[in-house]
Design an enzyme around this catalytic site. Structure first.
Site, PDB file in Angstrom:
ATOM      1  N   ASP A   1       0.841  -1.171  -0.001  1.00  0.00           N
ATOM      2  CA  ASP A   1      -0.099   0.271   0.095  1.00  0.00           C
ATOM      3  C   ASP A   1       0.785   1.312  -0.068  1.00  0.00           C
ATOM      4  O   ASP A   1       0.535   2.250  -0.454  1.00  0.00           O
ATOM      5  CB  ASP A   1      -0.808   0.131   1.307  1.00  0.00           C
ATOM      6  CG  ASP A   1      -1.887  -1.242   1.374  1.00  0.00           C
ATOM      7  OD1 ASP A   1      -1.878  -1.751   0.389  1.00  0.00           O
ATOM      8  OD2 ASP A   1      -2.300  -1.628   2.237  1.00  0.00           O
TER       9      ASP A   1
HETATM   10  N1  LIG Z   1      10.887  -7.642   4.465  1.00  0.00           N
HETATM   11  C1  LIG Z   1      11.265  -6.584   3.717  1.00  0.00           C
HETATM   12  N2  LIG Z   1      12.353  -5.918   3.853  1.00  0.00           N
HETATM   13  C2  LIG Z   1      12.550  -4.762   3.012  1.00  0.00           C
HETATM   14  N3  LIG Z   1      11.648  -4.226   2.156  1.00  0.00           N
HETATM   15  C3  LIG Z   1      10.552  -4.943   1.965  1.00  0.00           C
HETATM   16  C4  LIG Z   1      10.246  -5.937   2.830  1.00  0.00           C
HETATM   17  N4  LIG Z   1       9.058  -6.453   2.365  1.00  0.00           N
HETATM   18  C5  LIG Z   1       8.335  -5.565   1.619  1.00  0.00           C
HETATM   19  N5  LIG Z   1       9.204  -4.691   1.385  1.00  0.00           N
HETATM   20  C6  LIG Z   1       9.246  -3.545   0.418  1.00  0.00           C
HETATM   21  O1  LIG Z   1       7.917  -3.207   0.032  1.00  0.00           O
HETATM   22  C7  LIG Z   1       7.567  -3.403  -1.356  1.00  0.00           C
HETATM   23  C8  LIG Z   1       6.235  -3.856  -1.385  1.00  0.00           C
HETATM   24  O2  LIG Z   1       5.875  -5.323  -0.369  1.00  0.00           O
HETATM   25  P1  LIG Z   1       5.091  -6.428  -0.913  1.00  0.00           P
HETATM   26  O3  LIG Z   1       5.655  -7.154  -2.048  1.00  0.00           O
HETATM   27  O4  LIG Z   1       5.329  -7.355   0.133  1.00  0.00           O
HETATM   28  O5  LIG Z   1       3.682  -5.978  -1.411  1.00  0.00           O
HETATM   29  P2  LIG Z   1       2.388  -6.492  -1.190  1.00  0.00           P
HETATM   30  O6  LIG Z   1       2.386  -7.964  -1.149  1.00  0.00           O
HETATM   31  O7  LIG Z   1       1.293  -5.804  -2.008  1.00  0.00           O
HETATM   32  O8  LIG Z   1       1.820  -6.037   0.500  1.00  0.00           O
HETATM   33  P3  LIG Z   1       0.388  -5.616   1.046  1.00  0.00           P
HETATM   34  O9  LIG Z   1      -0.568  -5.908   0.035  1.00  0.00           O
HETATM   35  O10 LIG Z   1       0.365  -6.318   2.183  1.00  0.00           O
HETATM   36  O11 LIG Z   1       0.584  -3.842   1.380  1.00  0.00           O
HETATM   37  C9  LIG Z   1       8.569  -4.398  -1.897  1.00  0.00           C
HETATM   38  O12 LIG Z   1       8.572  -4.600  -3.130  1.00  0.00           O
HETATM   39  C10 LIG Z   1       9.721  -3.905  -1.076  1.00  0.00           C
HETATM   40  O13 LIG Z   1      10.323  -2.920  -1.750  1.00  0.00           O
HETATM   41 MG   LIG Z   2      -0.981  -5.664  -2.136  1.00  0.00          MG
END
Ligand SMILES: Nc1ncnc2c1ncn2[C@@H]1O[C@H](COP(=O)(O)OP(=O)(O)OP(=O)(O)O)[C@@H](O)[C@H]1O
Ligand SMILES: [Mg+2]
Length: 309
Positions: free
Chosen positions: A253
């Site tokens: 998000d």
């Molecule tokens: N453990 C982590 N350490 C550092 N950066 C992270 C980590 N997890 C996520 N990120 C950063 O945040 C970005 C978005 O995270 P993610 O891919 O988990 O999104 P998502 O699955 O859409 O999450 P959500 O829908 O729960 O908000 C990643 O591309 C990365 O840059």
């Molecule tokens: Mg997401």
């Protein structure tokens, strides 16, 4: 102007307890409430960036009022459609041993007239200067074509759309031609029909194909493995920044908020990339879906490594 649409918001209730005793009396040590739902999280993050947005979607009952109050206290403009019934409260119970129990309410059923009211609102808000963020799940009973319908409506009036959804909502939404998307790895794999984990090369190829259909940006987030960011003239891979992880929920998000804010401010691609990566990493350091401070985000922006691929 940025407008975030949250069709299925929730009050996020966090409860801390020694040990959960099913069937017994449980005394809560600490309880916290926050306004949640993907679009709302995006609005809160944009506010932290020093930007502004209008939050819309559906709210109902006292929980709905709580959400509106939280947003108004943060100086976020609200323009919701009020519906019968009670907005969801999603409870997370944290035990001392680390176990988390989730209790999610179904939320109100949306009458057709209310859905129409929301569509009319979006139509009114839409124009060449408006960027809509359509994010998250939709209430039970709402057709999965809804984001597609909204995208067509908005685009007819020259508005832009950033879509962050999964499954059929994403699939049907994509058919209507959103301007930006931020699927995570799993969401893109599912859409592309991979039965196994796709390689980064495959993900990139797929994102590029979507861009070739006229999109402005596709950010494929890969959690701790960073992200692939694809723009018409540039495609890059950025490893995740090394931060002390607290909660990865909401990292996506924050990245969506960064994309929207950067687009609205007319940022260069390079700065957009840095902001996206810093926002995601920053969100990981905070409790729950709380947005990171701008001070931290600025610091992290300097640490982003960008590899053209
Ligand atoms: N453990 C982590 N350490 C550092 N950066 C992270 C980590 N997890 C996520 N990120 C950063 O945040 C970005 C978005 O995270 P993610 O891919 O988990 O999104 P998502 O699955 O859409 O999450 P959500 O829908 O729960 O908000 C990643 O591309 C990365 O840059
Ligand atoms: Mg997401």
């Amino acid at each position: 102007m940025i407008v975030t649409v949250t069709m299925n918001p929730a009050v996020d209730k966090t409860v801390e307890i020694e040990r959960l005793l099913p069937g017994g009396l449980n005394r809560i040590r600490k309880v916290e409430y926050d306004a949640g739902g993907k679009g709302i999280n995006v609005s809160k993050t944009i506010q932290k960036f020093g930007g502004s947005s209008v939050a819309t979607g559906f709210l109902g009952g006292n929980t709905g009022k709580t959400i509106e109050n939280v947003l108004k206290n943060q100086k976020i403009s609200c323009d919701f459609v009020w519906v019968d019934g009670e907005t969801r409260t999603n409870t997370k119970v944290f035990e001392k041993n680390g176990a988390v129990t989730e209790l999610n309410e179904p939320g109100p059923v949306i009458a057709d007239a209310k859905l129409l009211e929301l569509l009319e609102k979006l139509d009114r808000l839409s124009g060449p200067e408006t960027l809509f963020v359509l994010a998250g799940s939709v209430p039970v009973g709402v057709d999965k074509h809804i984001y597609g319908d909204m995208i067509r409506l908005v685009k007819k009036k020259g508005g832009k759309v950033l879509l962050d959804a999964d499954g059929e909502l994403f699939r049907y939404g994509l058919e209507a031609g959103p301007d930006m998307i931020k699927p995570n790895r799993v969401e893109l794999e599912e859409y592309a029909g991979f039965q196994r984990e796709a390689s980064e090369k495959e993900l990139l190829k797929f994102a590029r194909r979507l861009l070739d259909r006229g999109m402005e940006a596709a950010a494929v987030s890969m959690g701790k493995d960073g992200a692939l960011l694809v723009f018409p003239g540039r495609q890059v891979k950025c490893p995740a920044l090394s931060v002390k992880a607290h909660s990865t929920v909401g990292a996506g998000d924050a990245m969506v908020a960064a994309l929207a804010f950067a687009r609205d401010k007319g940022m260069e691609t390079e700065e957009t990339i840095r902001l996206c990566m810093a926002a995601g990493a920053g969100a990981v350091t905070t409790v729950g879906t709380k947005p990171p401070s701008m001070e931290l985000v600025r610091k992290l922006m300097e640490q982003v490594e960008i590899s053209d691929i």
